[in-house]
Design an enzyme around this catalytic site. Structure first.
Site, PDB file in Angstrom:
ATOM      1  N   ALA A  11       0.835  -1.207   0.000  1.00  0.00           N
ATOM      2  CA  ALA A  11       0.000   0.000   0.000  1.00  0.00           C
ATOM      3  C   ALA A  11       0.867   1.254   0.000  1.00  0.00           C
ATOM      4  O   ALA A  11       0.580   2.223  -0.707  1.00  0.00           O
ATOM      5  CB  ALA A  11      -0.940  -0.009   1.200  1.00  0.00           C
ATOM      6  N   ALA A  22       1.533  12.232  -9.598  1.00  0.00           N
ATOM      7  CA  ALA A  22       0.938  13.567  -9.435  1.00  0.00           C
ATOM      8  C   ALA A  22       2.005  14.645  -9.593  1.00  0.00           C
ATOM      9  O   ALA A  22       1.778  15.665 -10.248  1.00  0.00           O
ATOM     10  CB  ALA A  22       0.246  13.682  -8.075  1.00  0.00           C
ATOM     11  N   GLU A  26       1.031  16.747 -12.829  1.00  0.00           N
ATOM     12  CA  GLU A  26       0.022  17.723 -12.399  1.00  0.00           C
ATOM     13  C   GLU A  26       0.680  18.990 -11.868  1.00  0.00           C
ATOM     14  O   GLU A  26       1.207  19.009 -10.753  1.00  0.00           O
ATOM     15  CB  GLU A  26      -0.891  17.111 -11.315  1.00  0.00           C
ATOM     16  CG  GLU A  26      -1.661  15.899 -11.781  1.00  0.00           C
ATOM     17  CD  GLU A  26      -2.670  16.223 -12.871  1.00  0.00           C
ATOM     18  OE1 GLU A  26      -3.176  17.364 -12.915  1.00  0.00           O
ATOM     19  OE2 GLU A  26      -2.947  15.331 -13.685  1.00  0.00           O
ATOM     20  N   ARG A  30       2.050  20.254  -7.986  1.00  0.00           N
ATOM     21  CA  ARG A  30       3.402  20.766  -7.706  1.00  0.00           C
ATOM     22  C   ARG A  30       3.343  22.126  -7.031  1.00  0.00           C
ATOM     23  O   ARG A  30       4.054  22.373  -6.048  1.00  0.00           O
ATOM     24  CB  ARG A  30       4.226  20.847  -8.994  1.00  0.00           C
ATOM     25  CG  ARG A  30       4.671  19.512  -9.528  1.00  0.00           C
ATOM     26  CD  ARG A  30       5.706  19.646 -10.628  1.00  0.00           C
ATOM     27  NE  ARG A  30       5.212  20.380 -11.787  1.00  0.00           N
ATOM     28  CZ  ARG A  30       4.587  19.831 -12.824  1.00  0.00           C
ATOM     29  NH1 ARG A  30       4.364  18.520 -12.837  1.00  0.00           N
ATOM     30  NH2 ARG A  30       4.184  20.558 -13.830  1.00  0.00           N
ATOM     31  N   GLU A  67      -6.648  17.357  -4.297  1.00  0.00           N
ATOM     32  CA  GLU A  67      -6.012  17.540  -5.603  1.00  0.00           C
ATOM     33  C   GLU A  67      -5.628  16.177  -6.193  1.00  0.00           C
ATOM     34  O   GLU A  67      -5.779  15.951  -7.393  1.00  0.00           O
ATOM     35  CB  GLU A  67      -4.778  18.432  -5.484  1.00  0.00           C
ATOM     36  CG  GLU A  67      -4.160  18.804  -6.803  1.00  0.00           C
ATOM     37  CD  GLU A  67      -5.068  19.651  -7.676  1.00  0.00           C
ATOM     38  OE1 GLU A  67      -5.280  19.267  -8.851  1.00  0.00           O
ATOM     39  OE2 GLU A  67      -5.553  20.684  -7.204  1.00  0.00           O
ATOM     40  N   LYS A  92     -15.488  16.403 -13.773  1.00  0.00           N
ATOM     41  CA  LYS A  92     -14.260  17.192 -13.701  1.00  0.00           C
ATOM     42  C   LYS A  92     -14.502  18.523 -12.993  1.00  0.00           C
ATOM     43  O   LYS A  92     -13.698  18.953 -12.165  1.00  0.00           O
ATOM     44  CB  LYS A  92     -13.702  17.424 -15.104  1.00  0.00           C
ATOM     45  CG  LYS A  92     -13.118  16.163 -15.731  1.00  0.00           C
ATOM     46  CD  LYS A  92     -12.752  16.385 -17.178  1.00  0.00           C
ATOM     47  CE  LYS A  92     -11.278  16.457 -17.348  1.00  0.00           C
ATOM     48  NZ  LYS A  92     -10.858  16.571 -18.744  1.00  0.00           N
ATOM     49  N   SER A  96     -12.862  19.807  -9.406  1.00  0.00           N
ATOM     50  CA  SER A  96     -12.213  21.114  -9.301  1.00  0.00           C
ATOM     51  C   SER A  96     -12.873  21.964  -8.217  1.00  0.00           C
ATOM     52  O   SER A  96     -12.196  22.651  -7.446  1.00  0.00           O
ATOM     53  CB  SER A  96     -12.283  21.821 -10.655  1.00  0.00           C
ATOM     54  OG  SER A  96     -11.682  23.085 -10.577  1.00  0.00           O
ATOM     55  N   LEU A 114      -5.137  33.842  12.410  1.00  0.00           N
ATOM     56  CA  LEU A 114      -4.083  34.864  12.386  1.00  0.00           C
ATOM     57  C   LEU A 114      -4.603  36.297  12.363  1.00  0.00           C
ATOM     58  O   LEU A 114      -3.918  37.199  12.856  1.00  0.00           O
ATOM     59  CB  LEU A 114      -3.153  34.617  11.196  1.00  0.00           C
ATOM     60  CG  LEU A 114      -2.423  33.270  11.195  1.00  0.00           C
ATOM     61  CD1 LEU A 114      -1.590  33.122   9.940  1.00  0.00           C
ATOM     62  CD2 LEU A 114      -1.589  33.100  12.446  1.00  0.00           C
TER      63      LEU A 114
END
Length: 119
Positions: A11, A22, A26, A30, A67, A92, A96, A114
């Protein structure tokens, strides 16, 4: 299927292959990893205690996970051909949108934790 340590090793190997794919294919992944590498140490520094640190870092990890799922959805759709189909387009777009919702979650977490310190 193997059980025990052999299964865990397999696994982990498959997961590593997914992360490599990825990273190689992709650009969004990155970019998000680069942001994570910059922001995670900042979260450890700015978070006052483990709960805040987990919220700041965890929200970014959720974006990375989604992602990966979105990229998997797109890969499966592309496997069946480049022609447009309304359901493929919807899948798709929804993948997204899920990434977008989790990005808004990052902004919400970081902002709520913050902003009071800045204002």
């Amino acid at each position: 299927m193997p059980r025990g340590p052999a299964r865990i090793f397999k696994a982990a190997l498959w997961s590593w292959q997914g992360l490599k794919a990825a990273w190689l294919h992709e650009s969004s992944f990155r970019l998000e990893v680069c942001l994570f590498v910059v922001l995670a140490p900042l979260a450890l520094w700015l978070g006052q205690g483990p709960v805040e640190q987990v919220l700041l870092i965890g929200s970014m990890l959720l974006v990375l996970a989604m992602e990966l799922a979105n990229s998997a959805i797109e890969a499966v759709i592309e496997r069946y051909g480049p022609e447009y189909h309304v359901l493929a387009g919807r899948a798709k777009d929804m993948g997204s949108a899920a990434v977008f919702v989790l990005m808004m979650n990052v902004l919400l977490c970081w902002g709520l934790i913050l902003a009071p310190r800045i204002l």
